[in-house]
Design a protein around this motif. Structure first.
Motif, PDB file in Angstrom:
ATOM      1  N   ALA A 223      12.689  -4.350  -2.607  1.00  0.00           N
ATOM      2  CA  ALA A 223      11.574  -5.170  -2.662  1.00  0.00           C
ATOM      3  C   ALA A 223      10.512  -5.225  -1.820  1.00  0.00           C
ATOM      4  O   ALA A 223       9.320  -4.774  -1.496  1.00  0.00           O
ATOM      5  N   ALA A 224      11.110  -5.501  -0.424  1.00  0.00           N
ATOM      6  CA  ALA A 224      10.176  -5.762   0.783  1.00  0.00           C
ATOM      7  C   ALA A 224       9.821  -4.425   1.306  1.00  0.00           C
ATOM      8  O   ALA A 224       8.655  -4.354   1.865  1.00  0.00           O
ATOM      9  N   LEU A 225      10.776  -3.511   1.180  1.00  0.00           N
ATOM     10  CA  LEU A 225      10.621  -2.498   1.733  1.00  0.00           C
ATOM     11  C   LEU A 225       9.499  -1.577   0.992  1.00  0.00           C
ATOM     12  O   LEU A 225       8.559  -0.797   1.636  1.00  0.00           O
ATOM     13  N   ASN A 226       9.347  -1.810  -0.197  1.00  0.00           N
ATOM     14  CA  ASN A 226       8.452  -1.086  -1.113  1.00  0.00           C
ATOM     15  C   ASN A 226       6.982  -1.835  -1.455  1.00  0.00           C
ATOM     16  O   ASN A 226       6.338  -1.554  -2.229  1.00  0.00           O
ATOM     17  N   ALA A 227       7.020  -3.101  -0.774  1.00  0.00           N
ATOM     18  CA  ALA A 227       5.789  -3.897  -0.911  1.00  0.00           C
ATOM     19  C   ALA A 227       4.525  -3.152  -0.607  1.00  0.00           C
ATOM     20  O   ALA A 227       4.547  -2.556   0.185  1.00  0.00           O
ATOM     21  N   ASP A 228       3.558  -3.677  -1.434  1.00  0.00           N
ATOM     22  CA  ASP A 228       2.114  -3.131  -0.791  1.00  0.00           C
ATOM     23  C   ASP A 228       1.869  -3.970   0.480  1.00  0.00           C
ATOM     24  O   ASP A 228       1.488  -5.127   0.308  1.00  0.00           O
ATOM     25  N   PRO A 229       1.491  -3.199   1.488  1.00  0.00           N
ATOM     26  CA  PRO A 229       0.993  -3.977   2.487  1.00  0.00           C
ATOM     27  C   PRO A 229      -0.365  -4.474   2.564  1.00  0.00           C
ATOM     28  O   PRO A 229      -0.833  -5.396   3.161  1.00  0.00           O
ATOM     29  N   GLY A 230      -1.009  -4.162   1.472  1.00  0.00           N
ATOM     30  CA  GLY A 230      -2.459  -4.967   0.937  1.00  0.00           C
ATOM     31  C   GLY A 230      -3.381  -4.296   2.297  1.00  0.00           C
ATOM     32  O   GLY A 230      -3.470  -3.461   2.876  1.00  0.00           O
ATOM     33  N   GLU A 231      -4.397  -5.255   2.259  1.00  0.00           N
ATOM     34  CA  GLU A 231      -5.541  -4.965   3.236  1.00  0.00           C
ATOM     35  C   GLU A 231      -5.123  -5.201   4.553  1.00  0.00           C
ATOM     36  O   GLU A 231      -4.465  -6.260   4.956  1.00  0.00           O
ATOM     37  N   VAL A 232      -5.621  -4.345   5.446  1.00  0.00           N
ATOM     38  CA  VAL A 232      -5.279  -4.638   7.028  1.00  0.00           C
ATOM     39  C   VAL A 232      -6.595  -4.680   7.751  1.00  0.00           C
ATOM     40  O   VAL A 232      -7.716  -4.301   7.304  1.00  0.00           O
ATOM     41  N   THR A 233      -6.544  -5.721   8.894  1.00  0.00           N
ATOM     42  CA  THR A 233      -7.874  -5.824   9.364  1.00  0.00           C
ATOM     43  C   THR A 233      -7.490  -5.409  11.045  1.00  0.00           C
ATOM     44  O   THR A 233      -6.460  -5.496  11.582  1.00  0.00           O
ATOM     45  N   TYR A 234      -8.666  -4.725  11.440  1.00  0.00           N
ATOM     46  CA  TYR A 234      -8.490  -4.265  12.936  1.00  0.00           C
ATOM     47  C   TYR A 234      -8.533  -5.313  13.918  1.00  0.00           C
ATOM     48  O   TYR A 234      -9.160  -6.353  13.949  1.00  0.00           O
ATOM     49  N   GLN A 235      -7.509  -5.281  14.797  1.00  0.00           N
ATOM     50  CA  GLN A 235      -7.213  -6.369  15.854  1.00  0.00           C
ATOM     51  C   GLN A 235      -7.787  -5.971  17.220  1.00  0.00           C
ATOM     52  O   GLN A 235      -7.734  -6.883  18.379  1.00  0.00           O
TER      53      GLN A 235
END
Length: 408
Positions: free
Chosen positions: A39-51
């Motif tokens: 479940a954790a491996l296939n989870a959607d990472p969602g939005e990412v923000t530039y750092q």
């Protein structure tokens, strides 16, 4: 057959119930581990923000590619953070940069992802996220794999309880519990494009099968050879995955697999008159021991020299050629001692335990050099059971003093 199997199940009702409950706990926990990890491996990472950007140094020690390679993974790291960039071999051969400017992004759960360019696509983000999570979740999957193997071990102890002594059952389960602990504490790194989770599963399976096989040999049971066939197949798979120990792999293919089958037939012909499950065993003469030692020395030098000259690359040793050569010669010696061990077993000779001591020591050294710490549990099992088996066989020979004149 069913009646015999029924009679071999743990006779103590309370102990039997406890083992069944424990078996259920192991299986359920393993399934939960797999479910959580998947479940954790296939989870959607969602939005990412530039750092921002970060400078990462190239890890040259992790590279060992040649013209036969199609894609080459280059690792850039600063110790904690890591970026893997895949290059076609043509580009890799001309790659001279020692560092890279990585673009750092962060998920809503504060998982750091690194790329070699700005504005990664959703597919690239998901791929990078899975790569990071696969490493983080390795102990979870290893726990699941280890518990499944441990469940199988407990099932054997439960179903074939009357066949084993209390010491043998305790020894068998102790080794497998240790293997489970080591699998979680010392997760195996990926190698040659194969995820470390699968490599660890092979290690655990190898440990389980070897320990069971050794136990059956110490009991002078011909059925050890049936288990040994599974051992050989597993160890061939490990050699192919890690691209190492080819001397042992060739010996396994051309010697161990055939000798296991032939030995099973031979042992079947030499059953003990009083106990059908036992096989008659004997010991070697002094001059025969000298010849065997001389043959091992010649084999080690010859095969070691031959294998060290082959152009076979692996990233398992991080490009350390000197370490590879040391492993090659140790492997050549181990394969020679292994052949002697196989012949001793075939001829039902007690000296097979001495050969196994030496082989286990050589393999333990190779495991330490290669960082395969979970396999040291197997070697601990070898050393303890080899002592047990040597004593058992010696007692049998002492109490059955009739001279076995048969050639086989």
């Amino acid at each position: 057959m069913l009646e015999k199997l029924k009679n071999s199940i743990e006779p103590n009702r309370k102990l039997r119930i406890a083992e069944i409950v424990l078996l259920a706990v192991f299986v359920i926990t393993a399934l939960i581990s797999f479910a959580r990890g998947t479940a954790a491996l296939n989870a959607d990472p969602g939005e990412v923000t530039y750092q921002g950007t970060v400078e990462l140094a190239r890890d040259f020690d992790a590279e060992d590619y040649d013209e036969d390679s199609t894609m080459c993974d280059v690792i850039y790291t600063d110790g904690e953070r890591k970026l893997i960039v895949s290059y076609p071999y043509e580009e890799y051969a001309e790659l001279e940069q020692e560092s890279i400017t990585a673009y750092e992004y962060e998920t809503s759960e504060e998982t750091e992802l690194f790329f070699d360019h700005e504005n990664p696509t959703p597919q690239e983000v998901k791929s990078a996220y899975r790569q990071v999570m696969a490493e983080e979740l390795m102990p979870v999957f290893n726990l699941g794999n280890a518990l499944l193997i441990l469940s199988l071990s407990l099932a054997i102890v439960l179903v074939f309880s009357t066949f084993f002594t209390t010491y043998e059952k305790c020894w068998f389960m102790s080794i497998m519990v240790l293997a489970t602990i080591f699998a979680v504490i010392f997760p195996e790194e990926s190698a040659n494009g194969v995820n470390g989770i699968w490599i660890m599963l092979l290690y655990l399976l190898d440990t389980f099968l070897n320990i069971l096989c050794e136990l059956l040999i110490s009991k002078q049971s011909r059925y050890n050879f049936l288990v040994s066939v599974a051992v050989e197949i597993t160890e061939i798979a490990i050699s192919l995955v890690l691209m190492y120990r080819f001397a042992t792999m060739v010996v396994t293919l051309l010697f161990w697999l055939p000798i296991d089958i032939i030995s099973y037939i031979n042992w079947t012909k030499h059953k003990d008159e009083d106990e059908d499950e036992l096989t008659k065993v004997r010991r070697l003469k002094g001059w025969q021991e000298v010849l065997v030692i001389a043959a091992i020395v010649v084999w080690t030098i010859g095969v070691g020299w031959l294998m060290s000259g082959l152009d076979i690359s692996t990233d398992f040793f991080g490009g350390n050629r000197n370490l590879e050569v040391i492993i090659i010669y140790l492997d050549a010696c181990a394969s020679a001692v292994g052949i002697a061990n196989g012949l001793f077993i075939f001829f039902r000779l007690r000296e097979q335990w001495i050969a196994w001591y030496i082989c286990a020591l050589l393999e333990a050294i190779m495991n330490i050099l290669a960082g395969q710490y979970v396999l040291l549990v197997l070697k601990l099992g070898y050393f303890t059971n080899t002592t047990y088996g040597y004593i058992k066989w010696s007692r049998y020979i002492k109490t059955h003093k009739e001279d076995d004149k048969s050639l086989l």
